[in-house]
Motif scaffolding. Structure first.
Motif, mmCIF file in Angstrom:
data_model
loop_
_atom_site.group_PDB
_atom_site.id
_atom_site.type_symbol
_atom_site.label_atom_id
_atom_site.label_comp_id
_atom_site.label_asym_id
_atom_site.label_seq_id
_atom_site.Cartn_x
_atom_site.Cartn_y
_atom_site.Cartn_z
ATOM 1 N N LEU A 1 63.892 86.539 38.401
ATOM 2 C CA LEU A 1 63.556 85.790 39.524
ATOM 3 C C LEU A 1 62.272 86.655 40.101
ATOM 4 O O LEU A 1 61.651 86.257 40.955
ATOM 5 C CB LEU A 1 64.895 85.895 40.719
ATOM 6 N N ARG A 2 62.202 87.762 39.773
ATOM 7 C CA ARG A 2 61.174 88.577 40.388
ATOM 8 C C ARG A 2 59.903 88.111 40.091
ATOM 9 O O ARG A 2 58.701 88.661 40.580
ATOM 10 C CB ARG A 2 61.389 90.073 39.770
ATOM 11 N N TYR A 3 59.728 87.255 39.038
ATOM 12 C CA TYR A 3 58.462 86.527 38.669
ATOM 13 C C TYR A 3 58.161 85.110 39.323
ATOM 14 O O TYR A 3 57.248 84.553 38.934
ATOM 15 C CB TYR A 3 58.386 86.575 37.204
ATOM 16 N N SER A 4 59.061 84.767 39.922
ATOM 17 C CA SER A 4 59.088 83.561 40.396
ATOM 18 C C SER A 4 57.787 83.031 41.622
ATOM 19 O O SER A 4 57.116 82.105 41.114
ATOM 20 C CB SER A 4 60.490 83.039 41.170
ATOM 21 N N LYS A 5 57.601 84.074 42.268
ATOM 22 C CA LYS A 5 56.624 83.825 43.297
ATOM 23 C C LYS A 5 55.223 83.853 42.751
ATOM 24 O O LYS A 5 54.410 82.980 43.017
ATOM 25 C CB LYS A 5 56.613 84.644 44.345
ATOM 26 N N GLU A 6 55.084 84.600 41.787
ATOM 27 C CA GLU A 6 53.897 84.724 41.228
ATOM 28 C C GLU A 6 53.423 83.636 40.285
ATOM 29 O O GLU A 6 52.306 83.378 40.056
ATOM 30 C CB GLU A 6 53.597 86.311 40.313
ATOM 31 N N THR A 7 54.733 83.227 39.731
ATOM 32 C CA THR A 7 54.382 82.109 38.888
ATOM 33 C C THR A 7 53.907 80.792 39.704
ATOM 34 O O THR A 7 53.132 80.065 39.097
ATOM 35 C CB THR A 7 55.851 81.700 37.823
ATOM 36 N N LYS A 8 54.549 80.830 40.682
ATOM 37 C CA LYS A 8 54.096 79.554 41.585
ATOM 38 C C LYS A 8 52.722 79.847 42.101
ATOM 39 O O LYS A 8 52.016 78.872 42.388
ATOM 40 C CB LYS A 8 55.166 79.404 42.856
ATOM 41 N N ASP A 9 52.506 80.933 42.399
ATOM 42 C CA ASP A 9 51.060 81.133 42.874
ATOM 43 C C ASP A 9 50.200 80.868 41.804
ATOM 44 O O ASP A 9 48.976 80.443 42.125
ATOM 45 C CB ASP A 9 50.960 82.766 43.148
ATOM 46 N N LEU A 10 50.171 81.194 40.517
ATOM 47 C CA LEU A 10 49.439 80.742 39.340
ATOM 48 C C LEU A 10 49.279 79.384 39.277
ATOM 49 O O LEU A 10 48.247 78.691 39.092
ATOM 50 C CB LEU A 10 49.662 81.585 38.366
ATOM 51 N N LEU A 11 50.595 78.487 39.651
ATOM 52 C CA LEU A 11 50.524 77.047 39.333
ATOM 53 C C LEU A 11 49.494 76.517 40.497
ATOM 54 O O LEU A 11 48.803 75.693 40.327
ATOM 55 C CB LEU A 11 52.015 76.511 39.542
ATOM 56 N N LYS A 12 49.643 77.162 41.549
ATOM 57 C CA LYS A 12 48.867 76.556 42.759
ATOM 58 C C LYS A 12 47.442 76.867 42.662
ATOM 59 O O LYS A 12 46.296 76.031 42.811
ATOM 60 C CB LYS A 12 49.196 77.331 43.979
ATOM 61 N N LYS A 13 46.918 77.922 41.725
ATOM 62 C CA LYS A 13 45.739 78.625 41.405
ATOM 63 C C LYS A 13 45.020 77.205 40.434
ATOM 64 O O LYS A 13 43.884 76.952 40.439
ATOM 65 C CB LYS A 13 45.784 79.611 41.026
ATOM 66 N N TYR A 14 45.927 76.900 39.575
ATOM 67 C CA TYR A 14 45.215 76.081 38.570
ATOM 68 C C TYR A 14 45.621 74.633 39.023
ATOM 69 O O TYR A 14 45.379 73.655 38.042
ATOM 70 C CB TYR A 14 46.109 76.333 37.158
ATOM 71 N N ASN A 15 46.028 74.443 40.289
ATOM 72 C CA ASN A 15 46.390 73.239 40.661
ATOM 73 C C ASN A 15 47.351 72.118 39.869
ATOM 74 O O ASN A 15 47.295 71.023 39.606
ATOM 75 C CB ASN A 15 45.039 72.225 41.004
ATOM 76 N N ARG A 16 48.540 73.043 39.413
ATOM 77 C CA ARG A 16 49.376 72.433 38.588
ATOM 78 C C ARG A 16 50.853 72.593 39.180
ATOM 79 O O ARG A 16 51.529 72.667 38.296
ATOM 80 C CB ARG A 16 49.236 73.007 37.038
ATOM 81 N N LEU A 17 50.961 72.684 40.269
ATOM 82 C CA LEU A 17 52.297 72.993 41.137
ATOM 83 C C LEU A 17 53.260 72.031 40.718
ATOM 84 O O LEU A 17 54.706 72.103 40.644
ATOM 85 C CB LEU A 17 52.254 73.339 42.237
ATOM 86 N N ASP A 18 52.616 70.692 40.667
ATOM 87 C CA ASP A 18 53.539 69.414 40.296
ATOM 88 C C ASP A 18 53.316 69.010 39.020
ATOM 89 O O ASP A 18 53.472 67.798 38.918
ATOM 90 C CB ASP A 18 53.243 68.435 41.465
ATOM 91 N N CYS A 19 53.066 69.956 38.263
ATOM 92 C CA CYS A 19 52.820 69.484 36.594
ATOM 93 C C CYS A 19 53.963 68.842 35.984
ATOM 94 O O CYS A 19 54.986 69.346 36.368
ATOM 95 C CB CYS A 19 52.257 70.721 36.001
#
Length: 303
Positions: free
Chosen positions: A285-303
């Motif tokens: 879980l320590r990687y959850s926030k950064e994973t979401k941040d990267l998804l936002k960066k690539y505009n793929r949060l709702d992938c």
């Protein structure tokens, strides 16, 4: 499963014959730069999960992904467009070979396509990477917190004398989810089997035999001066095997649409999730926030 030399000779022969029969190219494909850490997987209908998986492994230090697409190639390329454009993902169309079987049974033909994909990578792409990890889209590797490493890349940079690593794999269940949770996979499932039941591998390309056969769990490695870590203590793998009941049903529909027909059904889901499970430590879980941040960066949060 113990593998004997004759087994590898036979399977290399068989897969070589299949490559020849179906006109597989043996030409090497050169990429602009060599990756320190590459990722190899075969996928089918992973639209919902693939972007999280890629962003997560970017945090782990993976700098190139080789994805063999056994489903809708055009759709996958559309979803993965920002990663393809930046040069971090190569998608290889790998459609089902009709009538192809493995060990004489229709049930195992998915494994045959999987093994052929891994073999194709060894023949055509392996020279582009220094290290390669081979896992599925529902499998997430990370270093234990006690190790002091924050990524897989940090870890392999510290072990120049190692050539091959077996990573213990823990199977996770549905954690009681009927409907698909509205969150990351790594954040949604916390219940797993108490002990690792299998493993996956990563290896230096210089230590891997460039042959046209490779299993889902092992690389066929050379005898070199590099060590093999068969009792790995730093890395661990979370295998989110069933996910929610809804996700599992959707997976079954895809299995029953061309490959591995009828191999998985709800009996498997119910039987697996009726087994005793324990609460995972939640270190991933320590990687959850950064994973979401990267998804936002690539505009793929709702992938």
């Amino acid at each position: 499963m113990r593998r004997y030399p004759g087994y590898f000779i036979y399977t290399n022969y068989k897969s070589g014959m299949i490559r020849k029969k179906y006109h597989f190219s043996d030409a090497k494909v050169d990429l602009p730069r060599k990756a320190k850490l590459g990722m190899l997987a075969i996928m089918r209908a992973e639209d919902k999960f693939i972007c999280e998986w890629i962003c997560y492994y970017k945090l782990m230090g993976v700098d190139h992904f080789y994805l063999y697409d056994n489903g809708d190639y055009e759709k996958s390329c559309n979803i993965l467009d920002p990663f393809i454009k930046e040069g971090s993902v190569t998608v290889i169309p790998f459609p089902e070979i009709k009538g192809l079987v493995y060990n004489g049974t229709e049930k195992n033909k998915e494994q045959c396509m999987q093994y052929l994909a891994y073999g194709d990578f060894l023949v055509r792409y392996m020279h582009n990477v220094e290290w390669i990890i081979k896992v599925d889209i529902d499998e997430f590797v990370y270093p234990k917190q006690i190790s002091g490493f924050n990524s897989i890349l940090e870890y392999i940079n510290s072990i120049p004398d190692v050539g091959n690593i077996r990573i213990p794999s823990y199977y996770f269940g549905s954690s009681g989810h009927i409907s698909a949770p509205d969150d990351l996979v790594i954040s949604s499932y916390g219940m797993r089997m108490a002990e690792p039941t299998t493993y996956k591998s990563m290896a230096r390309s210089e230590c891997i035999l460039r042959q046209n056969y490779s299993t889902a769990h092992d690389f066929n490695v050379k005898i070199t001066n590099k060590k093999n870590l068969f009792n790995e203590e730093v890395l661990v793998l979370n295998h989110y095997y069933t996910k929610s009941r809804e996700d599992f049903i959707n997976k079954v529909k895809n299995y029953n649409n061309g490959y591995m027909d009828g191999f998985k059904d709800l009996d498997l889901f119910n039987n697996f999730n009726s087994q005793p499970m324990v609460q995972d430590s939640g270190e991933i879980l320590r990687y959850s926030k950064e994973t979401k941040d990267l998804l936002k960066k690539y505009n793929r949060l709702d992938c």
